[in-house]
Design a protein around this motif. Structure first.
Motif, short mmCIF file in Angstrom:
data_model
loop_
_atom_site.label_atom_id
_atom_site.label_comp_id
_atom_site.label_asym_id
_atom_site.label_seq_id
_atom_site.Cartn_x
_atom_site.Cartn_y
_atom_site.Cartn_z
N UNK A 114 0.82 -1.21 0.00
CA UNK A 114 0.00 0.00 0.00
C UNK A 114 0.85 1.27 0.00
N UNK A 115 1.99 1.24 0.68
CA UNK A 115 2.77 2.46 0.90
C UNK A 115 3.90 2.67 -0.10
N UNK A 116 4.29 1.63 -0.83
CA UNK A 116 5.44 1.74 -1.72
C UNK A 116 5.22 2.81 -2.79
N UNK A 117 6.19 3.71 -2.91
CA UNK A 117 6.10 4.76 -3.92
C UNK A 117 5.21 5.92 -3.54
N UNK A 118 4.79 5.98 -2.28
CA UNK A 118 3.97 7.10 -1.82
C UNK A 118 4.82 8.05 -0.98
N UNK A 119 4.17 9.04 -0.38
CA UNK A 119 4.88 10.00 0.47
C UNK A 119 5.36 9.37 1.76
N UNK A 120 4.89 8.16 2.08
CA UNK A 120 5.44 7.42 3.22
C UNK A 120 6.91 7.11 2.97
N UNK A 121 7.25 6.78 1.73
CA UNK A 121 8.64 6.54 1.38
C UNK A 121 9.47 7.82 1.55
N UNK A 122 8.90 8.96 1.17
CA UNK A 122 9.60 10.25 1.35
C UNK A 122 9.82 10.54 2.84
N UNK A 123 8.84 10.18 3.66
CA UNK A 123 8.99 10.34 5.12
C UNK A 123 10.22 9.59 5.62
N UNK A 124 10.30 8.33 5.26
CA UNK A 124 11.42 7.49 5.69
C UNK A 124 12.73 7.98 5.09
N UNK A 125 12.71 8.32 3.81
CA UNK A 125 13.94 8.70 3.11
C UNK A 125 14.56 9.97 3.66
N UNK A 126 13.76 10.99 3.90
CA UNK A 126 14.30 12.25 4.40
C UNK A 126 14.93 12.08 5.80
N UNK A 127 14.20 11.42 6.69
CA UNK A 127 14.71 11.25 8.05
C UNK A 127 15.94 10.35 8.08
N UNK A 128 15.93 9.30 7.24
CA UNK A 128 17.06 8.36 7.25
C UNK A 128 18.32 8.99 6.69
#
Length: 456
Positions: A317-331
């Protein structure tokens, strides 16, 4: 500085700071396009600004890694760099490659392979630069006859990063194959060998800043490297969603990527333990803030937020959504940006004039504003992403209809990103407001403590 050739690091750090500032300009420009209307739609469309934003991130972090290595290796090996001239030639080639690549992106000159958009001539220059860099570092260590575990882990990470860039030189016409091998570079960089690089810098800083026992720190490094190899390499498969690979990759990737936070939690524990024993005794408190902050924010951004959506049943459900951007920026920020800023904060008092070793009030404002801004950006992406998943992938609304309904979260994103940008601007200003000074000092503290006194 204890070695004259460590002055090379300053110029790498200076280039990294300029690129960091440019990255934020294109990041804010990309975020503002979600609110519309976009007066630059036909001049700088979203795909171009985002491409420049993400590529500048990779380039400035790698520049910071190079500068930090040129500071750390002479200090660990107790000798001058093999070739200062080679280090400067490498920097010039690197800058020319980066500038020409960005100009090319403005005119749509790129491969279209996300994060690896560099045209082939630029990729060849990158390979040449990395070979020059590894040769210089390797010869320095060989000349010294002293090889620490911290250096070994750092060199293994840097060498593996160069090796894993090679698949990007091949142009695959089949989309599935291209995506499959792209992750061999991107994932194994950011969730594999770059974590080794971070671990090497983290160990070096903790030994110098906390007076922690080198043997204990290096044992922790072995644990982290082992976890990275076990979880990070096989965990590459958690990116293989809906690109045509066999179905068995999904549970394998989900399971092993779920183990990745163990290495990051290990980093946070050993950073906290080292600082707790030292009682923040080192005068460079600002570098301590960045060091411990990197370990803790990595556990949050790369570890916990990555775990939150890595399982196949969730990621579908979350792949390629803004959830990925959430994880990517913080990581990315916690693991790589903060460790580079920690190395800069540690080295800068020895390379600039009239700078307090304890850090300035501007430096501490930069730290807390960046931390608050990035945490706010993470929450903005999270709330927008949850709304996007529900509206678009569960209720079935179209992409543009969904974007209109979650637009308010991008207002919050721009506000918090502006806060973060102020923090970065303060750090950059604090970096450049003192003139560089490359006087030599002599280390008079016990080995491992990293304290220095005036040279007679």
């Amino acid at each position: 500085m204890r070695y004259r050739s460590q002055a090379v690091a300053y110029w790498y750090f200076a280039v990294a700071m300029v690129l960091f500032g440019l990255q934020l300009v294109f990041g804010l420009l990309s975020a503002s396009k979600y609110l519309g209307p976009d007066p630059l739609l036909y001049i700088l469309p979203f795909d171009v600004t985002k491409m420049i934003h993400t590529n500048l991130l990779i380039v400035w972090v790698l520049t910071g890694f190079m500068g930090a290595t040129y500071w750390m290796v002479p200090d660990e090996s107790r000798t001058e760099l093999h070739s200062v001239k080679l280090a400067y030639i490498q920097l010039i080639l690197w800058v020319l490659m980066g500038v020409s690549a960005v100009i090319g992106y403005l005119f749509r000159y790129g491969t279209g392979n996300k994060l690896l958009e560099q045209p082939l001539p630029h990729k060849i220059v990158i390979v040449i630069v990395m070979l020059m860099f590894l040769y210089n570092i390797g010869m320095t260590i060989r000349k010294s006859g002293r090889f620490t575990t911290t250096e070994g882990v750092l060199l293994l990470g840097l060498g593996s990063a160069a090796l894993l860039y090679l698949p990007s030189l091949i142009d695959f016409r089949n989309y599935t194959i291209a995506i499959f091998y792209r992750w061999w570079t991107i994932h194994l960089w950011v969730e594999g060998v770059w974590e080794m690089i971070q671990g090497g810098f983290l160990a070096y800083l903790l030994i110098r800043l906390s007076g922690a026992d080198r043997e204990v720190m290096e044992k922790w490094l072995y644990v982290i490297v082992g976890l990275v190899f076990i979880a990070g390499i096989i965990g590459t498969a958690h990116h293989y969603y809906w690109v045509g690979v066999p179905h068995y990759w999904l549970p394998i990737g989900g399971f092993f990527s779920a183990l990745e936070p163990l290495a990051l939690i290990g980093m946070a524990i050993y950073a906290y333990s080292a600082i707790r024993r030292s009682g923040l005794a080192h005068p460079n408190v600002l570098a301590l803030h960045w060091t411990v902050g990197s370990a803790v924010f990595t556990m949050f951004g790369a570890g916990l937020l990555g775990l939150a959506h890595t399982w196949p049943s969730v990621n579908k459900w979350t792949h390629g959504t803004l959830i990925t951007a959430m994880h990517g920026h913080a990581a990315f920020y916690g693991a790589y940006a903060m460790i580079v800023l920690a190395m800069i904060s540690y080295a800068l008092p020895a390379m600039t004039s009239e700078r307090s070793e304890g850090g300035s009030s501007v430096g501490f404002w930069a730290f807390w504003l960046q931390l608050a801004g990035m945490f706010g950006m993470t929450l903005s992406f999270a709330t927008a992403g949850i709304g996007q998943v529900y509206l678009e992938r569960i209720l079935g609304l179209g992409y543009l209809d969904t974007q209109l309904r979650i637009q308010v979260h991008f207002v919050m994103l721009i506000v918090t990103a502006s806060l973060f940008t102020i923090g970065v601007a303060l750090f950059i200003w604090d970096f450049f407001r003192r003139a560089p000074r490359f006087d030599l000092i002599e280390d008079v503290a016990p080995a491992g403590a990293g304290r220095a006194g005036a040279m007679p």
